[in-house]
Motif scaffolding. Structure first.
Motif, PDB file in Angstrom:
ATOM      1  N   ALA A  74       0.863  -1.178   0.000  1.00 34.98           N
ATOM      2  CA  ALA A  74       0.000   0.000   0.000  1.00 34.98           C
ATOM      3  C   ALA A  74       0.895   1.221   0.000  1.00 34.98           C
ATOM      4  CB  ALA A  74      -0.891   0.017   1.246  1.00 34.98           C
ATOM      5  N   GLY A  75       0.407   2.286  -0.573  1.00 34.86           N
ATOM      6  CA  GLY A  75       1.227   3.488  -0.600  1.00 34.86           C
ATOM      7  C   GLY A  75       0.375   4.729  -0.727  1.00 34.86           C
ATOM      8  N   THR A  76       0.777   5.753  -0.005  1.00 32.45           N
ATOM      9  CA  THR A  76       0.064   7.031  -0.030  1.00 32.45           C
ATOM     10  C   THR A  76       1.071   8.169  -0.069  1.00 32.45           C
ATOM     11  OG1 THR A  76      -1.682   6.070   1.317  1.00 32.45           O
ATOM     12  CG2 THR A  76      -1.584   8.476   1.242  1.00 32.45           C
TER      13      THR A  76
ATOM     14  N   MET B 114      12.320  17.543   8.802  1.00 29.86           N
ATOM     15  CA  MET B 114      12.153  17.217  10.216  1.00 29.86           C
ATOM     16  C   MET B 114      12.875  15.891  10.461  1.00 29.86           C
ATOM     17  SD  MET B 114       8.630  16.495  12.266  1.00 29.86           S
ATOM     18  CE  MET B 114       8.269  17.944  13.232  1.00 29.86           C
ATOM     19  N   SER B 115      13.604  15.845  11.516  1.00 29.11           N
ATOM     20  CA  SER B 115      14.346  14.637  11.849  1.00 29.11           C
ATOM     21  C   SER B 115      13.377  13.511  12.210  1.00 29.11           C
ATOM     22  CB  SER B 115      15.269  14.957  13.023  1.00 29.11           C
ATOM     23  OG  SER B 115      15.993  13.821  13.386  1.00 29.11           O
ATOM     24  N   PRO B 116      13.620  12.296  11.711  1.00 32.93           N
ATOM     25  CA  PRO B 116      12.674  11.200  11.967  1.00 32.93           C
ATOM     26  C   PRO B 116      12.463  10.942  13.455  1.00 32.93           C
ATOM     27  CG  PRO B 116      14.445  10.480  10.476  1.00 32.93           C
ATOM     28  CD  PRO B 116      14.774  11.870  10.899  1.00 32.93           C
ATOM     29  N   GLY B 117      13.467  11.253  14.252  1.00 27.00           N
ATOM     30  CA  GLY B 117      13.335  11.021  15.684  1.00 27.00           C
ATOM     31  C   GLY B 117      12.373  11.993  16.351  1.00 27.00           C
ATOM     32  N   GLU B 118      12.059  13.081  15.688  1.00 29.64           N
ATOM     33  CA  GLU B 118      11.199  14.091  16.312  1.00 29.64           C
ATOM     34  C   GLU B 118       9.719  13.850  16.073  1.00 29.64           C
ATOM     35  OE1 GLU B 118      12.234  18.182  15.535  1.00 29.64           O
ATOM     36  OE2 GLU B 118      14.357  17.634  15.508  1.00 29.64           O
ATOM     37  N   ILE B 119       9.444  12.960  15.124  1.00 30.16           N
ATOM     38  CA  ILE B 119       8.041  12.758  14.782  1.00 30.16           C
ATOM     39  C   ILE B 119       7.478  11.639  15.664  1.00 30.16           C
ATOM     40  CG2 ILE B 119       8.215  11.043  12.921  1.00 30.16           C
ATOM     41  CD1 ILE B 119       6.433  13.096  11.309  1.00 30.16           C
ATOM     42  N   THR B 120       6.393  11.905  16.332  1.00 29.53           N
ATOM     43  CA  THR B 120       5.817  10.857  17.181  1.00 29.53           C
ATOM     44  C   THR B 120       4.570  10.276  16.525  1.00 29.53           C
ATOM     45  OG1 THR B 120       4.873  12.692  18.418  1.00 29.53           O
ATOM     46  CG2 THR B 120       6.760  11.570  19.408  1.00 29.53           C
ATOM     47  N   GLU B 121       3.662  11.144  16.114  1.00 22.26           N
ATOM     48  CA  GLU B 121       2.437  10.659  15.484  1.00 22.26           C
ATOM     49  C   GLU B 121       2.518  10.881  13.981  1.00 22.26           C
ATOM     50  OE1 GLU B 121      -0.250   9.194  16.942  1.00 22.26           O
ATOM     51  OE2 GLU B 121       0.893   9.197  18.830  1.00 22.26           O
ATOM     52  N   ILE B 122       2.667   9.797  13.226  1.00 18.30           N
ATOM     53  CA  ILE B 122       2.714   9.907  11.772  1.00 18.30           C
ATOM     54  C   ILE B 122       1.346  10.346  11.255  1.00 18.30           C
ATOM     55  CG2 ILE B 122       2.959   8.507   9.684  1.00 18.30           C
ATOM     56  CD1 ILE B 122       5.050   6.876  11.484  1.00 18.30           C
ATOM     57  N   LYS B 123       0.335   9.851  11.908  1.00 20.50           N
ATOM     58  CA  LYS B 123      -1.045  10.107  11.507  1.00 20.50           C
ATOM     59  C   LYS B 123      -1.830  10.275  12.791  1.00 20.50           C
ATOM     60  CE  LYS B 123      -3.879   7.908   7.897  1.00 20.50           C
ATOM     61  NZ  LYS B 123      -3.974   6.665   7.085  1.00 20.50           N
ATOM     62  N   SER B 124      -2.634  11.308  12.877  1.00 24.58           N
ATOM     63  CA  SER B 124      -3.493  11.360  14.060  1.00 24.58           C
ATOM     64  C   SER B 124      -4.872  11.826  13.637  1.00 24.58           C
ATOM     65  CB  SER B 124      -2.904  12.258  15.155  1.00 24.58           C
ATOM     66  OG  SER B 124      -2.718  13.555  14.676  1.00 24.58           O
ATOM     67  N   ASN B 125      -5.886  11.173  14.185  1.00 28.93           N
ATOM     68  CA  ASN B 125      -7.271  11.415  13.767  1.00 28.93           C
ATOM     69  C   ASN B 125      -7.412  11.281  12.249  1.00 28.93           C
ATOM     70  OD1 ASN B 125      -7.915  11.997  16.465  1.00 28.93           O
ATOM     71  ND2 ASN B 125      -7.278  14.130  16.186  1.00 28.93           N
ATOM     72  N   GLY B 126      -6.710  10.321  11.690  1.00 33.45           N
ATOM     73  CA  GLY B 126      -6.855  10.048  10.260  1.00 33.45           C
ATOM     74  C   GLY B 126      -6.107  11.005   9.357  1.00 33.45           C
ATOM     75  N   ALA B 127      -5.468  12.016   9.937  1.00 36.83           N
ATOM     76  CA  ALA B 127      -4.752  12.983   9.096  1.00 36.83           C
ATOM     77  C   ALA B 127      -3.247  12.839   9.301  1.00 36.83           C
ATOM     78  CB  ALA B 127      -5.185  14.404   9.434  1.00 36.83           C
ATOM     79  N   TYR B 128      -2.520  12.915   8.216  1.00 35.23           N
ATOM     80  CA  TYR B 128      -1.071  12.788   8.310  1.00 35.23           C
ATOM     81  C   TYR B 128      -0.451  14.040   8.900  1.00 35.23           C
ATOM     82  CZ  TYR B 128      -0.750   8.440   5.711  1.00 35.23           C
ATOM     83  OH  TYR B 128      -0.843   7.129   5.334  1.00 35.23           O
ATOM     84  N   HIS B 129       0.616  13.845   9.627  1.00 36.16           N
ATOM     85  CA  HIS B 129       1.463  14.952  10.080  1.00 36.16           C
ATOM     86  C   HIS B 129       1.874  15.754   8.843  1.00 36.16           C
ATOM     87  CE1 HIS B 129       4.938  17.060  11.677  1.00 36.16           C
ATOM     88  NE2 HIS B 129       4.618  16.653  12.903  1.00 36.16           N
ATOM     89  N   GLN B 130       1.911  17.051   8.967  1.00 35.25           N
ATOM     90  CA  GLN B 130       2.149  17.895   7.787  1.00 35.25           C
ATOM     91  C   GLN B 130       3.538  17.706   7.181  1.00 35.25           C
ATOM     92  OE1 GLN B 130       1.691  21.929   9.170  1.00 35.25           O
ATOM     93  NE2 GLN B 130       3.501  21.816  10.486  1.00 35.25           N
ATOM     94  N   ASN B 131       4.468  17.134   7.929  1.00 33.12           N
ATOM     95  CA  ASN B 131       5.807  16.894   7.382  1.00 33.12           C
ATOM     96  C   ASN B 131       5.957  15.503   6.768  1.00 33.12           C
ATOM     97  OD1 ASN B 131       6.057  19.092   9.412  1.00 33.12           O
ATOM     98  ND2 ASN B 131       8.173  19.118   8.673  1.00 33.12           N
ATOM     99  N   VAL B 132       4.927  14.694   6.877  1.00 30.15           N
ATOM    100  CA  VAL B 132       4.992  13.350   6.276  1.00 30.15           C
ATOM    101  C   VAL B 132       4.632  13.454   4.797  1.00 30.15           C
ATOM    102  CG1 VAL B 132       3.952  11.055   6.249  1.00 30.15           C
ATOM    103  CG2 VAL B 132       4.572  12.126   8.425  1.00 30.15           C
ATOM    104  N   VAL B 133       5.507  12.936   3.940  1.00 30.34           N
ATOM    105  CA  VAL B 133       5.225  12.983   2.505  1.00 30.34           C
ATOM    106  C   VAL B 133       4.837  11.622   1.943  1.00 30.34           C
ATOM    107  CG1 VAL B 133       6.676  15.010   2.089  1.00 30.34           C
ATOM    108  CG2 VAL B 133       7.691  12.724   1.877  1.00 30.34           C
ATOM    109  N   LEU B 134       5.214  10.575   2.639  1.00 36.19           N
ATOM    110  CA  LEU B 134       5.043   9.236   2.079  1.00 36.19           C
ATOM    111  C   LEU B 134       4.763   8.239   3.181  1.00 36.19           C
ATOM    112  CD1 LEU B 134       5.481   7.299  -0.415  1.00 36.19           C
ATOM    113  CD2 LEU B 134       7.823   7.014   0.428  1.00 36.19           C
ATOM    114  N   ASP B 135       3.837   7.357   2.917  1.00 37.75           N
ATOM    115  CA  ASP B 135       3.558   6.244   3.833  1.00 37.75           C
ATOM    116  C   ASP B 135       3.471   5.001   2.963  1.00 37.75           C
ATOM    117  OD1 ASP B 135       2.892   4.671   5.962  1.00 37.75           O
ATOM    118  OD2 ASP B 135       0.931   5.580   6.319  1.00 37.75           O
ATOM    119  N   LEU B 136       4.510   4.199   3.003  1.00 36.90           N
ATOM    120  CA  LEU B 136       4.599   3.076   2.070  1.00 36.90           C
ATOM    121  C   LEU B 136       4.777   1.771   2.838  1.00 36.90           C
ATOM    122  CD1 LEU B 136       5.016   3.149  -1.245  1.00 36.90           C
ATOM    123  CD2 LEU B 136       7.175   2.095  -0.598  1.00 36.90           C
TER     124      LEU B 136
END
Lengths: 356, 356, 356
Positions: free
Chosen positions: B278-280, B322-344
């Protein structure tokens, strides 16, 4: 330390002699790397140059390299000797693609001075050369005439006798070279995605190609270096800051290739370039410019002894930062519209409907 | 001059019919030039794709081309027919890498419409296609499903019957294709530099890859043209200035490839991609963005009849600026974090410890 | 989710042990794509590396790849293990080009630690390594010494015994490697365009090469990734914004290659690099800098048993944003001029006048 005089500063106007032949340096063996880069630099989607089975279906032993890739590489060799001190590239004519170039071929180029005309200001002059590229079997693969305005270094050097070569307005159909093995009998239009054939194009038709391509500094620099064209004005931003342009100019061959690639949508079956009849760089391009193109169909020729292919004479106009549909007068009162960068008159081979 | 109607403006929503098969143009013979460019564009250090002796030590006749290079080239062919009028690429699923692609193979792609759903606004709809790339022996090399939202041109065109295909949540282990000749018995981990094997990765583990890669305009333009993907929004800055983005978007395949290359440190032995489940594209990328990546291990599967290799199902998240270590919630309430470009969500083959 | 510890953070000063040998990852098979990219990235016009017939006229079976392309690819492999935590690349010495590299050769690199010296601040130290690249027949193709300053991770780790290797001031003529088959008897100077031969260059001569090349972000990023050099400071603009430079640094190998290509005009017949005697990156380069070069002839050596070729020891100085003619003191009071980016002492092979 003694400062060396071994730098080749290039020829000035007074250094050219009528009829002399100049052998240019740097023979070049064409590789699949060159072809991959050409696709990456232009976005070309013509299957003749990227699909072996498609090329073979047309009688080629393998994919010929893009006509314009061969042209730019052959052309680049002439720059150190002909145009490194040029004020301007004034035009091209009689560009004949004599035979296809394949990966593994080694191209060398020589030029003969066929015309000279000193300008009335006595500071520069126009040099006409016919350049010929041959492969490693010494067979001509392409030849062209171009004329450039070149500075004089010694303004007191005497003016040469003025000789202006007679040039054909276009390469006549009977002088077009199509390999004997090339046949469109098995042409598969699904490979090009093109639904229109030779018969479908009529003189007087104008095609507004929809796509645009923004030129990045990385793109034009890579392309021009790939062609081993060393004209400083494309590469040396530090020096160009104090030129009248204030920045690097894009090599004129870059818009030629972009326009050819951008015109694929609407000319999908224009398989190969047989000739460039005339060409003018109307205005310079710079990094950041977005190139668009429009095509005018100038003429349509049946080809001798050919029922599978016809030729179209086309005018490809390169336009920067303006939609092709918005431009009405490409040239008015002899002057090009300021957004026009290229005016190229060329001839292509296209399969005839029902050829197969 | 008559304005031509020969431009292919691409399909709109109402132009797709359930079950129709579209043969895409521009077959492409893969060359070593493509592979060299892929390394130059991504920095990939996976020896399977750049070392002949290493590939041969695993049973390959020579280096297969990078799985994602093959994917992007196969995918690019679908753009003129499927997504040139797309509002958005909504997702990928069931991407199966059926067999390796080698230099010299010619890829062609066709797509079948497997689902249609008009949006409630009546102005656009979602088109689902299964695309299949075959080599010149007509053997499938890769297939995938994607769905895109496409504008209607004629808003009064009737809505088609809604058909939404059933898609697997992931490609099941028994459907993964590993060539029979591929064996990790002689796998040399010094060639990858990786100390960790299949057994060392556990579901629930998150890898914060350290490297970041800034996307230059030159990079993404070259890559996207190399793939012969002609979607205008990646190339035409002049037109994009009046879009809601105000500038060119980066082709979503660019972050996919960058994340794969950036995740080499930490996944050195993830030799090849077997499937993309899957990919988004969660948010767009632009030139100047720096891409980072993190990997979550989703699952670990032994493979039928294989003691040398196992499969890992991984989640590769692309993050910009954004450093990968700083991101905690990739997706919250169905919405992606604004710095996430890809979920594969994808599946790789990895040698087992003691396989050799 | 558990955060993984599988990331390779690279070696710190205390992780290096005298005499240990490190086998670097990612063997690489050189392709024609690499060579085409090298031309596109540098503008090199040396026919030895782009013309098969020319290379064959000198006794080569085919075109050897550019010496510096081989160097950068071999070097890139050492970065993850040697210099990923380096504060600075301090220098190169004793770089020997042992035998030519051809398309199809697979290069692997290993390094031996030959010196260690902790800095007096106790926070870092200097590591000296001799790196050797071999081809797939395990024959050495090139070797070099470099020394880098590397951070300590654990500042309380004990200082190693100080060992500083003795390095030759230059590679002695009798240690230069020229393939037995290489002969300049049939050297054709029209292929290089160079009128000057070995005898024409005298120690004490300085050549101000005229051309300049502006480095684009796209250029140096592509080059450095092509070499699979993954040092973050060249790629990660987001992280580099908070460095003291405030932006990405250009890999030092990029100016080396540009200077070599820019010095073609004036050194057309400097066919191949036999050794790099010493090298220093005097100041960093950044995208947007324009690189110029000057050459000083340091020495001129006849070669044992060779009447066709001689060697020249040259100093190639890379200068940014300043014409080579304007720089008088490259170094004064031990400090480099702020516009000097490179000081490279190297040895080339050049045909002798009348060799043929």
């Amino acid at each position: 330390m003694t400062v060396s005089t071994k730098i080749n500063t290039g020829r000035f106007f007074e250094d050219f002699t009528l009829n002399e032949v100049i052998q240019h340096a740097t023979p070049r063996t064409i590789s699949t790397g060159d072809s991959a880069l050409y696709i990456a630099l232009t976005g070309s989607r013509n299957p003749l140059h990227c699909s072996e089975p498609f090329a073979q279906s047309l009688g080629y032993k393998t994919t010929p390299v893009d006509d314009l890739l061969a042209f730019h590489i052959a052309f680049g060799k002439t720059v150190p000797d002909i145009s490194v001190n040029a004020v301007a590239n004034l035009g091209y004519a009689d560009v004949c693609f004599t035979q296809p170039v394949f990966v593994g071929d080694t191209l060398s180029t020589s030029s003969q001075v066929i015309g000279l005309k000193q300008n009335s200001n006595g500071k520069s002059g126009v040099v006409y050369v016919r350049s010929t590229a041959v492969n490693h079997r010494d067979e001509p693969v392409l030849s062209w005439v171009r004329w450039v305005m070149v500075h004089k270094n010694n303004v007191s050097a005497p003016a040469p006798e003025t000789v202006i070569p007679e040039l054909p307005g276009f390469v006549a159909p009977e002088h077009l070279n199509i390999p004997a093995y090339f046949s469109a009998k098995n042409f598969d239009h699904e490979a090009t995605g093109g639904q229109y054939f030779w018969e479908d194009y009529q003189a007087g038709e104008r095609i507004h190609h929809v796509a645009g391509m923004t030129i990045n500094h990385g793109d034009h620099s890579l392309a021009t270096r790939l062609y081993q064209n060393n004209a400083r004005l494309h590469f040396d931003d530090f020096a160009m800051q104090s030129s009248s342009f204030g920045k690097r100019l894009v090599y004129g061959g870059v818009p030629i290739s972009l326009c050819r690639a951008l015109s694929f949508n609407g000319l999908e079956n224009a398989l190969s370039i047989l000739a460039i009849n005339a060409g003018t760089h109307a205005n310079p391009s710079f990094a950041g410019d977005t190139i668009y193109t429009l095509t005018e169909v100038l003429d349509s020729w049946a080809l001798p002894n050919r029922t599978d292919l016809g030729a179209l004479r086309l005018r490809m106009v390169g336009i920067k930062n303006m939609s092709p549909g918005e431009i009405t007068e490409i040239k008015s009162n002899g002057a090009y519209h300021q957004n026009v960068v290229l005016d190229l008159d060329y001839t292509v081979a296209m399969p005839r409907r029902g050829s197969n």
